[in-house]
Design a protein around this motif. Structure first.
Motif, PDB file in Angstrom:
ATOM      1  N   MET A 167       1.018  -1.595   0.439  1.00  0.00           N
ATOM      2  CA  MET A 167      -0.281   0.009  -0.512  1.00  0.00           C
ATOM      3  C   MET A 167       0.910   1.395  -0.017  1.00  0.00           C
ATOM      4  SD  MET A 167      -3.237   0.011   0.168  1.00  0.00           S
ATOM      5  CE  MET A 167      -3.976  -2.030  -0.643  1.00  0.00           C
ATOM      6  N   VAL A 168       1.449   1.609  -1.130  1.00  0.00           N
ATOM      7  CA  VAL A 168       2.648   2.393  -1.127  1.00  0.00           C
ATOM      8  C   VAL A 168       1.982   3.414  -2.566  1.00  0.00           C
ATOM      9  CG1 VAL A 168       4.422   1.883   0.542  1.00  0.00           C
ATOM     10  CG2 VAL A 168       4.354   1.021  -1.816  1.00  0.00           C
ATOM     11  N   ARG A 169       2.173   4.669  -2.917  1.00  0.00           N
ATOM     12  CA  ARG A 169       2.624   5.053  -4.521  1.00  0.00           C
ATOM     13  C   ARG A 169       3.015   3.800  -4.871  1.00  0.00           C
ATOM     14  NH1 ARG A 169      -0.640   9.899  -4.987  1.00  0.00           N
ATOM     15  NH2 ARG A 169      -1.019   9.169  -6.414  1.00  0.00           N
ATOM     16  N   GLY A 170       2.695   3.645  -6.349  1.00  0.00           N
ATOM     17  CA  GLY A 170       3.027   3.245  -7.588  1.00  0.00           C
ATOM     18  C   GLY A 170       2.818   1.747  -7.415  1.00  0.00           C
ATOM     19  N   LYS A 171       2.399   0.998  -6.154  1.00  0.00           N
ATOM     20  CA  LYS A 171       1.807  -0.030  -7.072  1.00  0.00           C
ATOM     21  C   LYS A 171       0.535  -0.170  -7.485  1.00  0.00           C
ATOM     22  CE  LYS A 171       5.445  -1.793  -4.309  1.00  0.00           C
ATOM     23  NZ  LYS A 171       6.558  -3.501  -5.009  1.00  0.00           N
ATOM     24  N   LYS A 172      -0.052  -1.279  -7.904  1.00  0.00           N
ATOM     25  CA  LYS A 172      -1.395  -1.421  -8.301  1.00  0.00           C
ATOM     26  C   LYS A 172      -1.784  -1.518  -7.602  1.00  0.00           C
ATOM     27  CE  LYS A 172       0.224  -3.763 -12.902  1.00  0.00           C
ATOM     28  NZ  LYS A 172       0.354  -5.011 -13.915  1.00  0.00           N
ATOM     29  N   GLY A 173      -1.868  -2.077  -6.661  1.00  0.00           N
ATOM     30  CA  GLY A 173      -3.289  -2.696  -5.294  1.00  0.00           C
ATOM     31  C   GLY A 173      -3.362  -0.912  -5.097  1.00  0.00           C
ATOM     32  N   PHE A 174      -2.725  -0.538  -4.581  1.00  0.00           N
ATOM     33  CA  PHE A 174      -2.920   1.012  -3.530  1.00  0.00           C
ATOM     34  C   PHE A 174      -3.434   1.927  -4.886  1.00  0.00           C
ATOM     35  CE2 PHE A 174      -1.320   5.257  -2.647  1.00  0.00           C
ATOM     36  CZ  PHE A 174      -2.057   5.321  -1.142  1.00  0.00           C
ATOM     37  N   GLU A 175      -2.852   2.077  -6.089  1.00  0.00           N
ATOM     38  CA  GLU A 175      -2.879   2.895  -7.580  1.00  0.00           C
ATOM     39  C   GLU A 175      -4.589   2.423  -7.256  1.00  0.00           C
ATOM     40  OE1 GLU A 175      -2.027   5.294  -8.078  1.00  0.00           O
ATOM     41  OE2 GLU A 175       0.117   5.363  -7.090  1.00  0.00           O
ATOM     42  N   ARG A 176      -5.204   1.224  -7.540  1.00  0.00           N
ATOM     43  CA  ARG A 176      -6.327   1.309  -7.563  1.00  0.00           C
ATOM     44  C   ARG A 176      -7.113   1.534  -6.909  1.00  0.00           C
ATOM     45  NH1 ARG A 176      -8.755  -5.071  -8.081  1.00  0.00           N
ATOM     46  NH2 ARG A 176     -11.426  -4.879  -8.798  1.00  0.00           N
ATOM     47  N   VAL A 177      -7.002   1.668  -5.221  1.00  0.00           N
ATOM     48  CA  VAL A 177      -7.490   1.908  -4.750  1.00  0.00           C
ATOM     49  C   VAL A 177      -7.579   3.602  -4.519  1.00  0.00           C
ATOM     50  CG1 VAL A 177      -7.860   2.461  -2.208  1.00  0.00           C
ATOM     51  CG2 VAL A 177      -6.888   0.543  -2.310  1.00  0.00           C
ATOM     52  N   VAL A 178      -6.897   4.186  -4.361  1.00  0.00           N
ATOM     53  CA  VAL A 178      -6.654   5.680  -4.705  1.00  0.00           C
ATOM     54  C   VAL A 178      -7.821   5.412  -5.630  1.00  0.00           C
ATOM     55  CG1 VAL A 178      -5.133   7.670  -6.069  1.00  0.00           C
ATOM     56  CG2 VAL A 178      -4.402   6.321  -3.742  1.00  0.00           C
ATOM     57  N   ALA A 179      -7.693   5.660  -6.833  1.00  0.00           N
ATOM     58  CA  ALA A 179      -8.775   5.488  -8.415  1.00  0.00           C
ATOM     59  C   ALA A 179     -10.355   5.215  -8.148  1.00  0.00           C
ATOM     60  CB  ALA A 179      -8.187   4.859  -9.708  1.00  0.00           C
ATOM     61  N   ALA A 180     -10.606   4.560  -6.983  1.00  0.00           N
ATOM     62  CA  ALA A 180     -11.816   4.325  -7.125  1.00  0.00           C
ATOM     63  C   ALA A 180     -12.636   5.630  -6.311  1.00  0.00           C
ATOM     64  CB  ALA A 180     -11.992   2.504  -6.242  1.00  0.00           C
ATOM     65  N   PHE A 181     -11.530   6.025  -5.101  1.00  0.00           N
ATOM     66  CA  PHE A 181     -11.549   7.363  -4.593  1.00  0.00           C
ATOM     67  C   PHE A 181     -12.098   8.321  -5.112  1.00  0.00           C
ATOM     68  CE2 PHE A 181      -9.930   5.002  -0.180  1.00  0.00           C
ATOM     69  CZ  PHE A 181     -10.718   4.350  -0.447  1.00  0.00           C
ATOM     70  N   GLU A 182     -10.521   8.803  -6.438  1.00  0.00           N
ATOM     71  CA  GLU A 182     -10.799   9.803  -6.645  1.00  0.00           C
ATOM     72  C   GLU A 182     -12.778   9.494  -7.816  1.00  0.00           C
ATOM     73  OE1 GLU A 182      -6.465  10.650  -7.114  1.00  0.00           O
ATOM     74  OE2 GLU A 182      -7.210   9.711  -8.685  1.00  0.00           O
ATOM     75  N   ASN A 183     -12.241   8.373  -8.610  1.00  0.00           N
ATOM     76  CA  ASN A 183     -13.643   8.469  -9.051  1.00  0.00           C
ATOM     77  C   ASN A 183     -15.470   8.164  -8.842  1.00  0.00           C
ATOM     78  OD1 ASN A 183     -11.406   8.409 -11.044  1.00  0.00           O
ATOM     79  ND2 ASN A 183     -11.554   7.213 -11.612  1.00  0.00           N
ATOM     80  N   VAL A 184     -14.885   7.341  -7.502  1.00  0.00           N
ATOM     81  CA  VAL A 184     -15.932   6.969  -7.714  1.00  0.00           C
ATOM     82  C   VAL A 184     -16.796   7.150  -5.868  1.00  0.00           C
ATOM     83  CG1 VAL A 184     -18.205   5.423  -6.740  1.00  0.00           C
ATOM     84  CG2 VAL A 184     -16.208   5.051  -8.177  1.00  0.00           C
ATOM     85  N   LEU A 185     -16.361   7.298  -5.090  1.00  0.00           N
ATOM     86  CA  LEU A 185     -16.769   8.073  -3.842  1.00  0.00           C
ATOM     87  C   LEU A 185     -15.814   9.550  -3.670  1.00  0.00           C
ATOM     88  CD1 LEU A 185     -15.453   4.354  -1.595  1.00  0.00           C
ATOM     89  CD2 LEU A 185     -17.789   5.338  -2.191  1.00  0.00           C
ATOM     90  N   ASN A 186     -16.231  10.060  -4.206  1.00  0.00           N
ATOM     91  CA  ASN A 186     -15.213  10.890  -4.286  1.00  0.00           C
ATOM     92  C   ASN A 186     -16.219  12.728  -4.267  1.00  0.00           C
ATOM     93  OD1 ASN A 186     -16.768  10.976  -6.444  1.00  0.00           O
ATOM     94  ND2 ASN A 186     -16.283  11.598  -8.287  1.00  0.00           N
ATOM     95  N   GLU A 187     -17.422  12.516  -2.892  1.00  0.00           N
ATOM     96  CA  GLU A 187     -17.650  13.893  -2.179  1.00  0.00           C
ATOM     97  C   GLU A 187     -17.207  13.757  -0.998  1.00  0.00           C
ATOM     98  OE1 GLU A 187     -21.786  12.895  -1.379  1.00  0.00           O
ATOM     99  OE2 GLU A 187     -22.297  12.160  -3.523  1.00  0.00           O
ATOM    100  N   THR A 188     -17.107  15.045  -0.980  1.00  0.00           N
ATOM    101  CA  THR A 188     -16.124  15.885   0.776  1.00  0.00           C
ATOM    102  C   THR A 188     -17.274  15.173   1.744  1.00  0.00           C
ATOM    103  OG1 THR A 188     -15.615  17.719  -0.788  1.00  0.00           O
ATOM    104  CG2 THR A 188     -15.673  17.557   1.573  1.00  0.00           C
ATOM    105  N   CYS A 189     -16.491  14.455   2.513  1.00  0.00           N
ATOM    106  CA  CYS A 189     -17.411  14.334   3.606  1.00  0.00           C
ATOM    107  C   CYS A 189     -16.678  14.895   4.976  1.00  0.00           C
ATOM    108  CB  CYS A 189     -16.708  12.560   4.115  1.00  0.00           C
ATOM    109  SG  CYS A 189     -17.475  11.433   2.675  1.00  0.00           S
ATOM    110  N   THR A 190     -17.569  15.065   6.187  1.00  0.00           N
ATOM    111  CA  THR A 190     -17.664  15.289   7.342  1.00  0.00           C
ATOM    112  C   THR A 190     -16.867  13.850   8.341  1.00  0.00           C
ATOM    113  OG1 THR A 190     -19.185  17.102   7.541  1.00  0.00           O
ATOM    114  CG2 THR A 190     -18.128  16.368   9.374  1.00  0.00           C
ATOM    115  N   TRP A 191     -15.187  14.219   8.940  1.00  0.00           N
ATOM    116  CA  TRP A 191     -14.869  13.091   9.579  1.00  0.00           C
ATOM    117  C   TRP A 191     -14.723  13.860  11.242  1.00  0.00           C
ATOM    118  CZ3 TRP A 191     -13.657   8.905   6.923  1.00  0.00           C
ATOM    119  CH2 TRP A 191     -13.943   8.600   5.598  1.00  0.00           C
ATOM    120  N   LEU A 192     -15.483  13.331  12.214  1.00  0.00           N
ATOM    121  CA  LEU A 192     -14.795  12.713  13.445  1.00  0.00           C
ATOM    122  C   LEU A 192     -13.571  11.902  13.225  1.00  0.00           C
ATOM    123  CD1 LEU A 192     -17.440  12.073  15.294  1.00  0.00           C
ATOM    124  CD2 LEU A 192     -16.612  14.568  15.654  1.00  0.00           C
ATOM    125  N   ALA A 193     -12.243  12.337  14.296  1.00  0.00           N
ATOM    126  CA  ALA A 193     -10.864  12.014  14.334  1.00  0.00           C
ATOM    127  C   ALA A 193     -10.101  11.962  15.783  1.00  0.00           C
ATOM    128  CB  ALA A 193      -9.532  12.796  13.208  1.00  0.00           C
TER     129      ALA A 193
END
Length: 353
Positions: A167-193
């Motif tokens: 799970m680091v930049r440049g790896k296929k698995g990580f880039e696939r997760v990033v792409a899913a978040f940028e293209n599908v789950l791309n709404e701004t959310c309110t979070w508690l941390a």
């Protein structure tokens, strides 16, 4: 009186468990796999933690005051897109690096079908409806939220371990997760941390140019509210062996008394003069004579990781010794537990919806 709602689903369960604590509890290396400790560590997203104990001259309140930094949490409210968690400078030190215990929870939106997203100990969990799951392209499993109808699966659970080596930049698995978040789950959310390890976010907020500032952070301290309960009618608690199977009704009454105590209900006060036409409640005496005590109630409200509740519970056991301790916690998903410890014997009630 009038049955307006059809309830065809499974009824909520309340599981009661007895456990004998060790004669010597090593506070340097406390147990984690036995009840009640495993129950506490198993509730990840707690929003309300309540502790009820006999009021004693010293003990817990002095501990909470003298070590305030250990028993105060700092919550942050953030506004950010899911992809920002993986692409911002916060990813490596606060999510991927194992010592960090950052916990994140997305707050509900107006859309009832919106994704629920959580992050704890590097595990990112997505609760998605079917259309979103089919578009996101990540492997998950079907979960039932339809009242027990076996062949209808309308929600899907996806878990992503962000601490895996790949799970680091440049790896296929990580880039696939990033792409899913940028293209599908791309709404701004309110979070508690909340960060249970550091106890706060000072290192992130003190720099005016810090990357987290772009997410409009709002900090809130989660400190205990202390209430003194005077002249409370306290029941005798079960002796060695705890609650037996045939004592299930007595266990229910005991749980009711603990709940009323945590609500500071006048029904359990010694001088309660309520008319019996309005309330017929009486303090249970199944295990012995009812006594009168002054009690203290501590309550925290906010996003709390299990490590914090675990630390509070251990502090209470150490401070009270052989005396009794009751603790209850409720999670955002509705799961609740209540724990009673008395003379080395614990009783755990777990409510699962």
């Amino acid at each position: 009186m009038i049955d307006l709602v059809k309830d065809n689903g499974p009824r909520p369960r309340c599981l009661v468990t007895n456990a004998k604590l060790s004669n010597f509890l090593n506070h340097e290396q406390p147990p984690t796999k036995k009840r009640p400790f495993s129950t506490i560590l198993g509730q990840t997203y707690t929003h309300s933690l309540t502790l009820l104990i006999p009021k004693t001259p010293s003990t817990l309140q002095e501990t909470l005051t003298s070590e305030e930094t250990l028993y105060t949490l700092h919550n942050l409210k953030l506004h950010l897109k899911l992809s920002s968690l993986l692409t911002s400078p916060l990813f490596t030190p606060y999510i991927k690096t194992p010592p960090s215990l950052l916990t994140l929870l997305s707050l509900p939106s107006a859309n009832p079908y919106a994704a629920t997203i959580t992050l704890h100990a590097g595990i990112l969990t997505l609760d998605l409806d079917r259309p979103t799951y089919e578009r996101v392209g990540l492997q998950g499993k079907a979960i039932s939220t339809t009242g027990g109808r076996k062949h209808v699966k309308d929600r899907f659970l996806v878990e992503v371990n962000l601490r895996l080596p790949g799970m680091v930049r440049g790896k296929k698995g990580f880039e696939r997760v990033v792409a899913a978040f940028e293209n599908v789950l791309n709404e701004t959310c309110t979070w508690l941390a909340v960060d249970a390890k550091s106890g706060g976010f000072e290192s992130l907020l003190q720099d005016a140019e810090a990357p987290i500032k772009e997410f409009a952070p709002v900090e809130r301290d989660v400190t205990p509210e202390v209430v003194e309960l005077r002249d409370v009618s306290v029941p005798a608690f079960p002796g060695e062996g705890g609650i037996r199977e045939e004592d299930y009704a007595d266990a229910e009454e005991l749980l009711e008394w603990i709940s009323l105590g945590m609500l500071d209900s006048p029904r359990i006060r010694k001088d309660d003069g309520i008319d019996k036409h309005f309330s017929r409640y009486s303090v249970p005496d199944s295990f012995g004579e009812v006594a009168t005590q002054n009690l203290s109630k501590f309550q925290w409200r906010g996003l709390m990781p299990p490590e914090f509740a675990y630390k509070v519970f251990l502090a209470a056991l150490k401070a009270l010794g052989e005396d009794w301790v009751a603790m209850s916690a409720e999670a955002f998903n509705g799961e609740t537990y209540t724990i009673l410890v008395h003379k080395g014997q614990s009783i755990t009630w777990e409510y699962k919806d």
